[in-house]
Design a protein around this motif. Structure first.
Motif, PDB file in Angstrom:
ATOM      1  N   LEU A 125       0.859  -1.193   0.000  1.00 30.79           N
ATOM      2  CA  LEU A 125       0.000   0.000   0.000  1.00 30.79           C
ATOM      3  C   LEU A 125       0.884   1.228   0.000  1.00 30.79           C
ATOM      4  N   SER A 126       0.424   2.276  -0.670  1.00 30.45           N
ATOM      5  CA  SER A 126       1.231   3.501  -0.761  1.00 30.45           C
ATOM      6  C   SER A 126       0.351   4.731  -0.566  1.00 30.45           C
ATOM      7  N   GLY A 127       0.496   5.369   0.598  1.00 29.24           N
ATOM      8  CA  GLY A 127      -0.136   6.652   0.853  1.00 29.24           C
ATOM      9  C   GLY A 127      -1.649   6.664   0.734  1.00 29.24           C
ATOM     10  N   VAL A 128      -2.300   5.651   1.295  1.00 27.36           N
ATOM     11  CA  VAL A 128      -3.759   5.550   1.170  1.00 27.36           C
ATOM     12  C   VAL A 128      -4.455   6.380   2.246  1.00 27.36           C
ATOM     13  N   ASP A 129      -5.395   7.209   1.819  1.00 32.53           N
ATOM     14  CA  ASP A 129      -6.259   7.979   2.717  1.00 32.53           C
ATOM     15  C   ASP A 129      -7.684   7.486   2.537  1.00 32.53           C
ATOM     16  N   LEU A 130      -8.347   7.190   3.648  1.00 35.24           N
ATOM     17  CA  LEU A 130      -9.717   6.681   3.574  1.00 35.24           C
ATOM     18  C   LEU A 130     -10.423   6.946   4.890  1.00 35.24           C
ATOM     19  N   ALA A 131     -11.659   7.423   4.810  1.00 35.46           N
ATOM     20  CA  ALA A 131     -12.499   7.603   5.997  1.00 35.46           C
ATOM     21  C   ALA A 131     -13.817   6.900   5.747  1.00 35.46           C
ATOM     22  N   VAL A 132     -14.246   6.080   6.711  1.00 36.63           N
ATOM     23  CA  VAL A 132     -15.515   5.357   6.607  1.00 36.63           C
ATOM     24  C   VAL A 132     -16.388   5.805   7.775  1.00 36.63           C
ATOM     25  N   PHE A 160     -21.297   1.702   4.096  1.00 37.31           N
ATOM     26  CA  PHE A 160     -20.856   0.400   3.597  1.00 37.31           C
ATOM     27  C   PHE A 160     -19.944   0.678   2.398  1.00 37.31           C
ATOM     28  N   VAL A 161     -18.651   0.344   2.529  1.00 36.01           N
ATOM     29  CA  VAL A 161     -17.661   0.614   1.487  1.00 36.01           C
ATOM     30  C   VAL A 161     -17.164  -0.703   0.905  1.00 36.01           C
ATOM     31  N   ALA A 162     -17.202  -0.816  -0.408  1.00 31.38           N
ATOM     32  CA  ALA A 162     -16.633  -1.975  -1.103  1.00 31.38           C
ATOM     33  C   ALA A 162     -15.259  -1.596  -1.646  1.00 31.38           C
ATOM     34  N   VAL A 163     -14.314  -2.529  -1.571  1.00 33.22           N
ATOM     35  CA  VAL A 163     -12.958  -2.323  -2.082  1.00 33.22           C
ATOM     36  C   VAL A 163     -12.738  -3.292  -3.228  1.00 33.22           C
ATOM     37  N   MET A 164     -12.382  -2.768  -4.391  1.00 34.69           N
ATOM     38  CA  MET A 164     -12.162  -3.587  -5.575  1.00 34.69           C
ATOM     39  C   MET A 164     -10.797  -3.290  -6.176  1.00 34.69           C
ATOM     40  N   GLY A 165     -10.320  -4.192  -7.008  1.00 35.50           N
ATOM     41  CA  GLY A 165      -9.041  -4.008  -7.685  1.00 35.50           C
ATOM     42  C   GLY A 165      -8.483  -5.343  -8.118  1.00 35.50           C
ATOM     43  N   PRO A 166      -7.499  -5.341  -8.996  1.00 36.49           N
ATOM     44  CA  PRO A 166      -6.895  -6.595  -9.465  1.00 36.49           C
ATOM     45  C   PRO A 166      -6.211  -7.352  -8.328  1.00 36.49           C
ATOM     46  N   SER A 167      -5.945  -8.621  -8.533  1.00 35.50           N
ATOM     47  CA  SER A 167      -5.178  -9.398  -7.563  1.00 35.50           C
ATOM     48  C   SER A 167      -3.830  -8.715  -7.322  1.00 35.50           C
ATOM     49  N   GLY A 168      -3.415  -8.641  -6.065  1.00 35.79           N
ATOM     50  CA  GLY A 168      -2.154  -8.003  -5.727  1.00 35.79           C
ATOM     51  C   GLY A 168      -2.210  -6.498  -5.633  1.00 35.79           C
ATOM     52  N   SER A 169      -3.414  -5.915  -5.688  1.00 38.25           N
ATOM     53  CA  SER A 169      -3.522  -4.451  -5.657  1.00 38.25           C
ATOM     54  C   SER A 169      -3.466  -3.878  -4.248  1.00 38.25           C
ATOM     55  N   GLY A 170      -3.554  -4.738  -3.214  1.00 38.37           N
ATOM     56  CA  GLY A 170      -3.469  -4.246  -1.839  1.00 38.37           C
ATOM     57  C   GLY A 170      -4.768  -4.324  -1.068  1.00 38.37           C
ATOM     58  N   LYS A 171      -5.780  -4.973  -1.620  1.00 42.07           N
ATOM     59  CA  LYS A 171      -7.098  -5.009  -0.981  1.00 42.07           C
ATOM     60  C   LYS A 171      -7.038  -5.698   0.385  1.00 42.07           C
ATOM     61  N   ALA A 229     -23.050  -1.530  -1.719  1.00 43.20           N
ATOM     62  CA  ALA A 229     -22.272  -0.534  -0.970  1.00 43.20           C
ATOM     63  C   ALA A 229     -22.709   0.886  -1.295  1.00 43.20           C
ATOM     64  N   ASP A 230     -22.412   1.792  -0.370  1.00 45.87           N
ATOM     65  CA  ASP A 230     -22.643   3.214  -0.599  1.00 45.87           C
ATOM     66  C   ASP A 230     -21.551   3.812  -1.468  1.00 45.87           C
ATOM     67  N   ARG A 231     -20.375   3.192  -1.391  1.00 45.02           N
ATOM     68  CA  ARG A 231     -19.211   3.743  -2.084  1.00 45.02           C
ATOM     69  C   ARG A 231     -18.294   2.595  -2.461  1.00 45.02           C
ATOM     70  N   GLY A 284     -19.869   5.855  -6.275  1.00 46.24           N
ATOM     71  CA  GLY A 284     -21.054   5.189  -5.765  1.00 46.24           C
ATOM     72  C   GLY A 284     -21.284   3.911  -6.548  1.00 46.24           C
ATOM     73  N   PRO A 285     -22.274   3.085  -6.167  1.00 53.11           N
ATOM     74  CA  PRO A 285     -22.448   1.779  -6.795  1.00 53.11           C
ATOM     75  C   PRO A 285     -22.907   1.820  -8.244  1.00 53.11           C
ATOM     76  N   ALA A 286     -23.626   2.858  -8.661  1.00 48.29           N
ATOM     77  CA  ALA A 286     -24.240   2.837  -9.996  1.00 48.29           C
ATOM     78  C   ALA A 286     -23.252   2.687 -11.157  1.00 48.29           C
ATOM     79  N   PRO A 287     -22.117   3.422 -11.173  1.00 46.16           N
ATOM     80  CA  PRO A 287     -21.220   3.337 -12.349  1.00 46.16           C
ATOM     81  C   PRO A 287     -20.219   2.195 -12.327  1.00 46.16           C
TER      82      PRO A 287
END
Length: 253
Positions: A36-43, A48-59, A222-224, A238-241
């Protein structure tokens, strides 16, 4: 400071989970890996937050740091205002028992304990009498729809049943933060949807949840949605796109 910046600051101050410039580096020298590099996140409460990304992305690394299962290389992780890196081992364990529910990909059930005993264990470790802890455990198992499995041992259950026991363990008590790493991975589609509905209801009641998933349909609960690539937060929406951001590659990422 602009009104928008003030609103963002106020929202971050209310966050149940806050990551500030979080980085995690494994190895040294040429073998270094920046998970992970310099991640900022507030929940926030109710989010409800979903985290997505390719394998090895840091999820999964993001979840282990948020849950206090690993330490940051730099930055801060705060849960309900407490910086995890500043806590003693005893205090950190107490925060994890009382405030954080964690759903592991590999379940992490104790083979020698029944389903109810696995679910009640965090509450008993926190000092709740065994009888009261069992009552809470049975309620959590019922919430996930598997009250009938209470007295079965893990090796007497299917993978999907074990996963639901692990989810019940994450939900027991008054935990304000639920972290779930592919919580529906071993479940059929209808059971998976039911579990997501439970997580959604917990958030609607004021908790916060962060879920790693490869399924765009699941992210739709999720909301985001937060997207990671190469250890960096590259987008959120948000979830729609979600389908559009996946570039027409189907329902998984």
């Amino acid at each position: 400071m602009s009104s928008t910046e003030e609103q963002r600051t106020e929202a971050a101050d209310r966050a149940i989970l806050r990551l500030r410039g979080v980085s995690r580096v494994h190895g040294q020298g040429a073998a270094q890996v920046h998970a992970l590099s310099g991640v900022d996140l507030a929940v926030l409460p109710g989010e409800f937050v979903a985290v997505m990304g390719p394998s090895g992305s840091g999820k999964s690394t993001l979840l282990t740091l948020a849950g206090g299962l690993d330490g940051v290389s730099s930055g801060q992780v705060l849960v309900e205002g407490q910086e995890l890196g500043a806590l003693s081992r005893k205090s950190l364990a107490a925060v994890r028992r009382r405030s954080i529910g964690y759903v592991f990909q590999d379940f992490n059930l104790i083979p020698a304990l029944t389903a109810a005993e696995n679910v009640s264990l965090p509450r008993e470790l926190d000092g709740l009498p065994a009888r009261k802890a069992r009552v809470e455990a049975l309620a959590a198992l019922a919430e996930i729809g598997i009250a009938d499995l209470a007295d079965r041992f893990p090796d007497e259950m299917s993978g999907g049943q074990q996963q639901r026991v692990a989810i019940a363990r994450a939900l027991i008590g008054d935990r304000r933060l639920v972290l779930a790493d592919e919580p529906t991975g071993a479940l059929d589609s209808s059971t998976g949807e039911a579990v997501l509905a439970v997580l959604r209801a917990r958030c609607d009641a004021g908790a916060a949840a962060v879920m790693v998933t490869h399924e765009a349909g699941h992210a739709g609960w999720a909301d985001r949605v937060v997207f990671l690539r190469d250890g960096k937060l590259v987008d959120e929406t948000g979830p729609a796109p979600v389908g559009a951001l996946l570039g027409g590659r189907g329902d998984t990422l």
